[in-house]
Design a protein around this motif. Sequence first.
Motif, mmCIF file in Angstrom:
data_model
loop_
_atom_site.group_PDB
_atom_site.id
_atom_site.type_symbol
_atom_site.label_atom_id
_atom_site.label_comp_id
_atom_site.label_asym_id
_atom_site.label_seq_id
_atom_site.Cartn_x
_atom_site.Cartn_y
_atom_site.Cartn_z
ATOM 1 N N ALA A 255 0.836 -1.203 0.000
ATOM 2 C CA ALA A 255 0.000 0.000 0.000
ATOM 3 C C ALA A 255 0.873 1.256 0.000
ATOM 4 C CB ALA A 255 -0.929 -0.016 1.213
ATOM 5 N N ILE A 256 1.932 1.247 0.818
ATOM 6 C CA ILE A 256 2.851 2.394 0.870
ATOM 7 C C ILE A 256 3.546 2.593 -0.478
ATOM 8 C CG2 ILE A 256 4.982 3.224 1.946
ATOM 9 C CD1 ILE A 256 3.965 1.609 4.493
ATOM 10 N N GLU A 257 3.962 1.500 -1.093
ATOM 11 C CA GLU A 257 4.660 1.599 -2.374
ATOM 12 C C GLU A 257 3.743 2.118 -3.483
ATOM 13 O OE1 GLU A 257 6.247 -2.313 -2.911
ATOM 14 O OE2 GLU A 257 8.110 -1.830 -1.827
ATOM 15 N N ARG A 258 2.466 1.780 -3.447
ATOM 16 C CA ARG A 258 1.531 2.303 -4.453
ATOM 17 C C ARG A 258 1.449 3.826 -4.372
ATOM 18 N NH1 ARG A 258 -1.520 -1.571 -6.999
ATOM 19 N NH2 ARG A 258 -1.247 -3.672 -6.129
ATOM 20 N N LEU A 259 1.452 4.356 -3.159
ATOM 21 C CA LEU A 259 1.429 5.810 -2.994
ATOM 22 C C LEU A 259 2.735 6.437 -3.472
ATOM 23 C CD1 LEU A 259 -0.235 5.887 0.537
ATOM 24 C CD2 LEU A 259 -1.315 6.597 -1.607
ATOM 25 N N ARG A 260 3.840 5.807 -3.140
ATOM 26 C CA ARG A 260 5.133 6.329 -3.599
ATOM 27 C C ARG A 260 5.228 6.305 -5.118
ATOM 28 N NH1 ARG A 260 9.690 3.851 0.568
ATOM 29 N NH2 ARG A 260 9.346 5.364 2.263
ATOM 30 N N ASN A 261 4.724 5.247 -5.721
ATOM 31 C CA ASN A 261 4.765 5.144 -7.176
ATOM 32 C C ASN A 261 3.923 6.226 -7.846
ATOM 33 O OD1 ASN A 261 6.437 2.941 -6.970
ATOM 34 N ND2 ASN A 261 4.822 1.428 -7.286
ATOM 35 N N ALA A 262 2.947 6.767 -7.110
ATOM 36 C CA ALA A 262 2.120 7.855 -7.635
ATOM 37 C C ALA A 262 2.782 9.213 -7.441
ATOM 38 C CB ALA A 262 0.740 7.841 -6.973
ATOM 39 N N GLY A 263 3.998 9.217 -6.865
ATOM 40 C CA GLY A 263 4.735 10.463 -6.691
ATOM 41 C C GLY A 263 4.594 11.090 -5.327
ATOM 42 N N LEU A 264 3.875 10.455 -4.411
ATOM 43 C CA LEU A 264 3.701 11.006 -3.066
ATOM 44 C C LEU A 264 4.940 10.714 -2.231
ATOM 45 C CD1 LEU A 264 0.026 9.856 -2.603
ATOM 46 C CD2 LEU A 264 0.796 12.200 -2.933
ATOM 47 N N ARG A 265 5.351 11.686 -1.428
ATOM 48 C CA ARG A 265 6.557 11.536 -0.637
ATOM 49 C C ARG A 265 6.307 11.720 0.858
ATOM 50 N NH1 ARG A 265 7.569 8.957 -4.023
ATOM 51 N NH2 ARG A 265 9.131 9.106 -5.668
ATOM 52 N N ARG A 266 5.267 12.442 1.211
ATOM 53 C CA ARG A 266 4.991 12.666 2.633
ATOM 54 C C ARG A 266 4.031 11.575 3.117
ATOM 55 N NH1 ARG A 266 3.963 18.905 3.873
ATOM 56 N NH2 ARG A 266 2.375 18.771 2.247
ATOM 57 N N ILE A 267 4.620 10.436 3.441
ATOM 58 C CA ILE A 267 3.861 9.246 3.819
ATOM 59 C C ILE A 267 4.353 8.764 5.173
ATOM 60 C CG2 ILE A 267 3.233 6.880 3.162
ATOM 61 C CD1 ILE A 267 4.026 7.637 0.276
ATOM 62 N N ALA A 268 3.452 8.297 6.001
ATOM 63 C CA ALA A 268 3.808 7.662 7.273
ATOM 64 C C ALA A 268 2.924 6.439 7.470
ATOM 65 C CB ALA A 268 3.652 8.636 8.439
ATOM 66 N N ALA A 269 3.392 5.508 8.274
ATOM 67 C CA ALA A 269 2.619 4.311 8.607
ATOM 68 C C ALA A 269 2.016 4.476 9.991
ATOM 69 C CB ALA A 269 3.510 3.076 8.559
#
Length: 354
Positions: free
Chosen positions: A147-161
Amino acid sequence: MNDPESLFFPETAARRPLLIAGPCSAETEEQLLTTARALAAAGVGIFRAGVWKPRTKPGGFEGVGARGLAWLARVKAQTGMRTATEVATASHVRAALRAGIDLLWIGARTSANPFAVQEIADALAGTDTPVLVKNPLSPDLELWIGAIERLRNAGLRRIAAVHRGFTTCEATLYRNAPQWSVPIELHRRMPELPLLCDPSHIGGQRELVAPLCQQAMDLGFDGLMIEAHCRPAEAWSDSAQQLTPEALDGVLRGLTIRDRNPENEHLAQLRAEIDRADDELLALLARRMEIARRIGRFKRLHAMPVLQPARYDELLARRASEAVRLRMDPAFIRTLLRAVHGESVRQQLEEDRP
């Protein structure tokens, strides 16, 4: 670990841990504003409230919907706090962004569905929106990372778990079993990823929130996401796990924030593994006692005595010999088994009573 405050909102970086707090659900405008004012006075910088509530079964309160976004906008205007809400579809994302919501989170039911996560990622592509990803309902680390990688692949960088515990069929103290080893392994695999803890959903009872917060801090988590309500007993969802803003302030003041050196963090991780093993041991003992009660019912039905010494002696001898192979003291195992057997007999006798 990174500090998610500076990652998300640099102007709030003075406070550690990062704190996100607010009610489980947006119910009324008055409820939101009353809770938000009290939380702002306690120093909370990010206010959370669910306006869409994915429920396990139909018929429960499923949120006020998009009209709650306007209430969150008023919270932001009147208190200066940032705002956060859960999204589960692309239409949720678009509505939240139009309303100026600062931070979005993906819930446990949604993070378990790669199609839903991809839809959200596609809707967020081209934005710089901070996103929190809660763990899936099951302790599936690869699904969480996916799930985190899908967001990163969309160009998002400000992600937390966000660790909110896992559904289990075993009887435990918690609403959702912590299984701390899973977020610990996530941190090992993705050390740059900020990690927050949701003690409200892990505990399921407000009395467990404080000790779970301390455990998270001992393990080096970056922040906390806690449910708080101005009148928890009257909450429309998850009333048992929500704190008053005043109680939350007391929990935060009581936290011990330890130095983050690798030795302390490693020790905390080892202690978390001990806690997990203890949880599993208690669940296994509960299962064993259930089997003992079933044996008691069988013996009663067939007029058999509860205590059968030959079986007990054979059990002690066999397990004591196994203890040596497992690098344990046979005397310790015999003492342990005597205690377990005594409780099993008591449980069978309880079954034998009318």
